[in-house]
Design a protein around this motif. Sequence first.
Motif, PDB file in Angstrom:
ATOM      1  N   LEU A 224       0.741  -1.094  -0.055  1.00 24.24           N
ATOM      2  CA  LEU A 224       0.122  -0.065  -0.030  1.00 24.24           C
ATOM      3  C   LEU A 224       0.824   1.143  -0.055  1.00 24.24           C
ATOM      4  N   VAL A 225       2.002   1.438   0.696  1.00 21.33           N
ATOM      5  CA  VAL A 225       2.849   2.425   0.903  1.00 21.33           C
ATOM      6  C   VAL A 225       3.335   2.544  -0.512  1.00 21.33           C
ATOM      7  N   PHE A 240      -4.560   7.907   4.312  1.00 26.72           N
ATOM      8  CA  PHE A 240      -4.182   6.525   4.238  1.00 26.72           C
ATOM      9  C   PHE A 240      -2.711   6.306   4.876  1.00 26.72           C
ATOM     10  N   LYS A 241      -1.779   7.602   4.791  1.00 24.86           N
ATOM     11  CA  LYS A 241      -0.647   7.532   5.207  1.00 24.86           C
ATOM     12  C   LYS A 241      -0.768   7.465   6.670  1.00 24.86           C
ATOM     13  N   ARG A 242      -1.378   8.472   7.379  1.00 21.64           N
ATOM     14  CA  ARG A 242      -1.891   8.510   8.740  1.00 21.64           C
ATOM     15  C   ARG A 242      -2.033   7.201   9.307  1.00 21.64           C
ATOM     16  N   LEU A 338      -9.750  -1.525   6.901  1.00 23.09           N
ATOM     17  CA  LEU A 338      -9.964  -0.600   6.027  1.00 23.09           C
ATOM     18  C   LEU A 338      -8.857  -0.425   5.184  1.00 23.09           C
ATOM     19  N   LEU A 339      -7.545  -0.537   5.748  1.00 16.82           N
ATOM     20  CA  LEU A 339      -6.314  -0.290   4.781  1.00 16.82           C
ATOM     21  C   LEU A 339      -6.058  -1.662   4.055  1.00 16.82           C
ATOM     22  N   ILE A 340      -6.546  -2.826   4.555  1.00  7.26           N
ATOM     23  CA  ILE A 340      -6.552  -3.844   3.385  1.00  7.26           C
ATOM     24  C   ILE A 340      -7.254  -3.652   2.318  1.00  7.26           C
ATOM     25  N   VAL A 341      -8.701  -3.260   2.737  1.00  4.10           N
ATOM     26  CA  VAL A 341      -9.523  -2.822   1.305  1.00  4.10           C
ATOM     27  C   VAL A 341      -9.108  -1.872   0.358  1.00  4.10           C
ATOM     28  N   VAL A 342      -8.419  -0.839   1.038  1.00  8.50           N
ATOM     29  CA  VAL A 342      -7.712   0.169   0.142  1.00  8.50           C
ATOM     30  C   VAL A 342      -6.489  -0.431  -0.455  1.00  8.50           C
ATOM     31  N   ASP A 343      -5.665  -1.231   0.132  1.00  2.00           N
ATOM     32  CA  ASP A 343      -4.610  -2.044  -0.637  1.00  2.00           C
ATOM     33  C   ASP A 343      -5.164  -2.908  -1.791  1.00  2.00           C
TER      34      ASP A 343
END
Length: 380
Positions: A224-225, A240-242, A338-343
């Motif tokens: 993701l990064v 997303f970075k935060r 939520l970060l998983i689904v964004v990734d």
Amino acid sequence: MINFDISTFNKIFSLSGEKKYVELNNTVGQRWFIPLENHKLFLSLFQPSSIKGKIVVKTFNIIKHFPRILNLAHAKIVSLTFSDQFCEAIDDIFQQNGCEYGIFCGSPGKHQKMTLMVVNNGKILGYCKLSDKDYIRKLFEKERNSLVYLHEKGICNVPFSLYCDKLKFCNIYAFVQTTKRNGKITIANRFSPELFEFIQNFNAKTVLYIPFEDSDYAKSLERLVVNLKFLNDRELKECFKRGIDTIYYYRYKFNEFCAYHGDLTAWNSFIVKRQLFVFDLEYFNKSYPRLCDYFHFFTQDLLYNKNADTEEIYKQYQIIKSKFLNIENIDLLYLSYLLIVVDFYLNRDKAILNNRLYRCFHIWSELINKLLCDVKKYNQ
């Protein structure tokens, strides 16, 4: 006729013959072919979330006789004939004679593939996924290996793989699996006790005590990064970075990881005899934070079935949290999901987002901002 994989379509069946089907289309580009005979059985392939789609299912036995009404429902009568070679291949896999098929042409996108429901003598035998794309073949093989892994772990509520290879008569990959989808079934919702029971069992039997850095989840964050560079929306990127920074800051709180279905939803599961059965595990991973599957089911249900906005989802989350998920660091776990689904969508689509996904990204970012505040309060 079909906006994907036309070569696969033509090698399997043709638009001719005596057997009649109803071709159904929805507003997001999905398409089904439902046989007129035994349509009640095959309609389980068609799981509409819209009111119009649900009316079509309820009234199908009537409207199938009226072409003008079908047209209003984005449907029509067509003739289809499956090739003899294909029918023989599927009969051999299931060790049956005279199998019948309902067809779902897949959800539009890079990973779109055709899925057939295989039926014989009024019983659903299983499903057959088809594609002539090599990257889809890799998804088939990944899902087959995931099913083997889960059965080894004692998870019985998933299909068995029967075949995962190229069909002998053509350059098409097939992944065939069993199903328990027979008799009376019900569809889970976010409050279903069968859903909670399944996820608790799924997490418990697949738990891994490994360092954060060795988990599939850590790899997802690393990816993701990198993929954030594809996002042009500055506010989304900063949010997303935060979120990522917060997970890294509290990574010492992640001391166990579990299997993750990857797309557990009402349309990828069903309940039989008070047990939840799941399928479509092509996005499975072995080591993600616990409860991620529940958060996916919960959020996707509200987004796509209820068309909920950020405030409504957050409100429902507070209700669920107080009644069912009274767990330490629950906000951190939801943030993790939520970060998983964004990734997932950034990695798959490289920020080429349609209107629906763009709306989802904004809702996910707004939820992340709320959860960041909650995590901070909880850990003060």
